[in-house]
Design a protein around this motif. Structure first.
Motif, PDB file in Angstrom:
ATOM      1  N   LYS A  85       0.832  -1.203   0.000  1.00 56.61           N
ATOM      2  CA  LYS A  85       0.000   0.000   0.000  1.00 56.61           C
ATOM      3  C   LYS A  85       0.868   1.255   0.000  1.00 56.61           C
ATOM      4  O   LYS A  85       0.585   2.230  -0.686  1.00 56.61           O
ATOM      5  CB  LYS A  85      -0.919  -0.001   1.222  1.00 56.61           C
ATOM      6  CG  LYS A  85      -2.074  -0.992   1.136  1.00 56.61           C
ATOM      7  CD  LYS A  85      -2.921  -0.927   2.397  1.00 56.61           C
ATOM      8  CE  LYS A  85      -4.091  -1.927   2.325  1.00 56.61           C
ATOM      9  NZ  LYS A  85      -4.885  -1.919   3.592  1.00 56.61           N
ATOM     10  N   HIS A  86       1.946   1.221   0.788  1.00 57.43           N
ATOM     11  CA  HIS A  86       2.881   2.352   0.864  1.00 57.43           C
ATOM     12  C   HIS A  86       4.294   1.792   0.965  1.00 57.43           C
ATOM     13  O   HIS A  86       4.933   1.897   2.027  1.00 57.43           O
ATOM     14  CB  HIS A  86       2.568   3.239   2.070  1.00 57.43           C
ATOM     15  CG  HIS A  86       1.155   3.723   2.130  1.00 57.43           C
ATOM     16  ND1 HIS A  86       0.677   4.732   1.313  1.00 57.43           N
ATOM     17  CD2 HIS A  86       0.108   3.318   2.897  1.00 57.43           C
ATOM     18  CE1 HIS A  86      -0.604   4.934   1.579  1.00 57.43           C
ATOM     19  NE2 HIS A  86      -0.968   4.100   2.540  1.00 57.43           N
ATOM     20  N   PRO A  87       4.804   1.177  -0.106  1.00 55.30           N
ATOM     21  CA  PRO A  87       6.082   0.466  -0.030  1.00 55.30           C
ATOM     22  C   PRO A  87       7.276   1.340   0.344  1.00 55.30           C
ATOM     23  O   PRO A  87       8.132   0.918   1.117  1.00 55.30           O
ATOM     24  CB  PRO A  87       6.245  -0.130  -1.431  1.00 55.30           C
ATOM     25  CG  PRO A  87       5.368   0.699  -2.311  1.00 55.30           C
ATOM     26  CD  PRO A  87       4.216   1.118  -1.450  1.00 55.30           C
ATOM     27  N   VAL A  88       7.332   2.556  -0.185  1.00 55.18           N
ATOM     28  CA  VAL A  88       8.470   3.436   0.103  1.00 55.18           C
ATOM     29  C   VAL A  88       8.469   3.863   1.570  1.00 55.18           C
ATOM     30  O   VAL A  88       9.493   3.773   2.262  1.00 55.18           O
ATOM     31  CB  VAL A  88       8.454   4.676  -0.817  1.00 55.18           C
ATOM     32  CG1 VAL A  88       9.591   5.625  -0.443  1.00 55.18           C
ATOM     33  CG2 VAL A  88       8.581   4.264  -2.280  1.00 55.18           C
ATOM     34  N   LYS A 105      11.221   2.783   4.465  1.00 60.02           N
ATOM     35  CA  LYS A 105      11.951   3.770   5.272  1.00 60.02           C
ATOM     36  C   LYS A 105      11.724   3.523   6.763  1.00 60.02           C
ATOM     37  O   LYS A 105      12.651   3.636   7.573  1.00 60.02           O
ATOM     38  CB  LYS A 105      11.505   5.181   4.884  1.00 60.02           C
ATOM     39  CG  LYS A 105      11.974   5.625   3.508  1.00 60.02           C
ATOM     40  CD  LYS A 105      11.489   7.040   3.190  1.00 60.02           C
ATOM     41  CE  LYS A 105      11.973   7.496   1.824  1.00 60.02           C
ATOM     42  NZ  LYS A 105      11.470   8.857   1.478  1.00 60.02           N
ATOM     43  N   TRP A 106      10.487   3.177   7.134  1.00 58.01           N
ATOM     44  CA  TRP A 106      10.186   2.919   8.540  1.00 58.01           C
ATOM     45  C   TRP A 106      10.990   1.730   9.048  1.00 58.01           C
ATOM     46  O   TRP A 106      11.551   1.755  10.139  1.00 58.01           O
ATOM     47  CB  TRP A 106       8.689   2.646   8.712  1.00 58.01           C
ATOM     48  CG  TRP A 106       8.278   2.515  10.144  1.00 58.01           C
ATOM     49  CD1 TRP A 106       7.825   3.478  10.981  1.00 58.01           C
ATOM     50  CD2 TRP A 106       8.313   1.284  10.925  1.00 58.01           C
ATOM     51  NE1 TRP A 106       7.577   2.967  12.234  1.00 58.01           N
ATOM     52  CE2 TRP A 106       7.868   1.633  12.231  1.00 58.01           C
ATOM     53  CE3 TRP A 106       8.666  -0.024  10.657  1.00 58.01           C
ATOM     54  CZ2 TRP A 106       7.768   0.691  13.255  1.00 58.01           C
ATOM     55  CZ3 TRP A 106       8.594  -0.967  11.682  1.00 58.01           C
ATOM     56  CH2 TRP A 106       8.141  -0.611  12.950  1.00 58.01           C
ATOM     57  N   MET A 107      11.058   0.664   8.242  1.00 55.81           N
ATOM     58  CA  MET A 107      11.787  -0.533   8.656  1.00 55.81           C
ATOM     59  C   MET A 107      13.275  -0.256   8.807  1.00 55.81           C
ATOM     60  O   MET A 107      13.907  -0.689   9.781  1.00 55.81           O
ATOM     61  CB  MET A 107      11.559  -1.665   7.649  1.00 55.81           C
ATOM     62  CG  MET A 107      10.191  -2.309   7.751  1.00 55.81           C
ATOM     63  SD  MET A 107      10.035  -3.821   6.756  1.00 55.81           S
ATOM     64  CE  MET A 107       9.837  -3.125   5.131  1.00 55.81           C
ATOM     65  N   MET A 108      13.858   0.467   7.875  1.00 59.81           N
ATOM     66  CA  MET A 108      15.283   0.756   7.944  1.00 59.81           C
ATOM     67  C   MET A 108      15.624   1.696   9.103  1.00 59.81           C
ATOM     68  O   MET A 108      16.737   1.671   9.630  1.00 59.81           O
ATOM     69  CB  MET A 108      15.755   1.398   6.626  1.00 59.81           C
ATOM     70  CG  MET A 108      15.749   0.463   5.431  1.00 59.81           C
ATOM     71  SD  MET A 108      16.831  -0.987   5.613  1.00 59.81           S
ATOM     72  CE  MET A 108      15.635  -2.273   5.876  1.00 59.81           C
TER      73      MET A 108
END
Length: 326
Positions: A60-63, A67-70
């Motif tokens: 749904k919001h891959p970018v 960024k959140w995961m990194m």
């Protein structure tokens, strides 16, 4: 030294291993493609419904999700900074200048295709496990730990605690187990679920599902990609029937060699892929001698095809020894 006796370390063998891995993995788009289906292996840890829901949420919001995961996951950040496979991690750590400056080098560029493929496969599955954990009432920290552990069990890893005793061994054992990290994870999945069925542990449907994914679906997909998306019945049958044996450390290479002979794949057996560098160096000498004999023969001409063939062989052998994808 990760608990390894220094007496078991042979520096020149470790250097040859990481150089060969860099040369044959680096810069190969097909390596990235082979990593794409690995997201499916997370379904051995969760229901198809939760997997589908989590993967859909990721896209749904891959970018923003990436960024959140990194930013929030030290595990994922370390995975792609330090290397997500034993020999890739060793290749990154062998460059002292890079460790001191923190700057990327040719090895990072070489592994970029595989890194992209690994991210595509791993991050979707990691997110699905994480989202399932939140639905079950876990805190963000605990949900991330669940996703980390699932990744350790199903994907390529470089951490000492996620490798078998053989893979953690000295330089000779590491040569014998090159490129067998992920296959060994699939063998573990199959072995554990066969044990669960045998002793009546857990849910039978869950165990059978995991076996189908690791024993049938993944080998078939990898074989299909390896064959350039051409469906070859004999190779598909071999991949599925011999699934667990193909994934056994050390022994798996022998099984693949013997079964290959049955299906007309007459590749020479080598205890370690690094021997390929020596074999290719021998071919350079052979081609050079043939070319020189042709040059001295008044009845034969040296063609550009001969020169190009020799140059290609020199580039291949030289790359495998020096660690440069050619």
């Amino acid at each position: 030294r990760g608990g390894i006796d220094q007496g078991h370390t042979v520096k020149i063998l470790d250097t040859l291993r990481v150089n060969f891995a860099t040369a044959v993995i680096g810069g190969k788009p097909n390596i990235a493609i082979q990593q794409l289906p690995t997201a499916l292996v997370y379904m051995t840890e969760m229901s198809p419904k939760d997997w589908t829901s989590g993967v859909t949420d990721f896209w749904k919001h891959p970018v923003d999700t990436f960024k959140w995961m990194m930013t929030n996951s030290p595990y994922l950040k370390a995975r792609y900074e330090q290397g997500f496979e034993r020999d890739i991690a060793a290749a990154k750590h062998i460059d002292v200048l890079q460790q001191l400056t923190g700057k990327a080098n040719i090895r990072d560029v070489a592994f970029s295709f595989m890194t992209v493929g690994d991210k595509f496969g791993v991050l979707q599955g990691w997110w699905a496990i994480y989202k399932r954990g939140l639905k079950q009432g876990l805190s963000k920290t605990d949900a991330m730990e669940e996703a980390n552990l699932a990744t350790d069990r199903t994907q390529n890893t470089s951490s000492i605690d996620t490798l078998s005793a053989i893979q953690r061994g000295g330089s000779f054992w590491k040569l014998l187990t090159m490129f067998q990290n992920q296959p060994n994870k699939y063998f573990r999945i199959m072995f554990e679920n066969v044990e669960n069925l045998k002793y009546g542990r857990g849910d039978k449907i869950t165990a059978i599902k995991a076996l189908v994914i690791a024993w049938v679906i993944m080998p078939a997909l990898f074989q299909l990609i390896g064959d350039g998306f051409q469906w070859k019945k004999e190779r598909q049958a071999r991949a599925v029937v011999l699934g667990p044996l193909n994934n056994l450390l050390v022994i798996g290479q022998m099984v693949q060699y013997l079964s290959g002979r049955m299906f007309g794949e007459n590749y020479d057996y080598t205890a370690t892929p690094v021997i390929g560098g020596l074999i290719d160096t021998g071919r350079v000498i052979q081609k050079g001698l043939v070319l020189n004999a042709k040059r001295l023969n008044p009845y034969k001409d040296v063609t550009w095809d001969d020169v190009i063939a020799l140059a290609e062989q020199v580039a291949k052998a030289g790359g495998e020894i020096t660690g440069v994808p050619t």
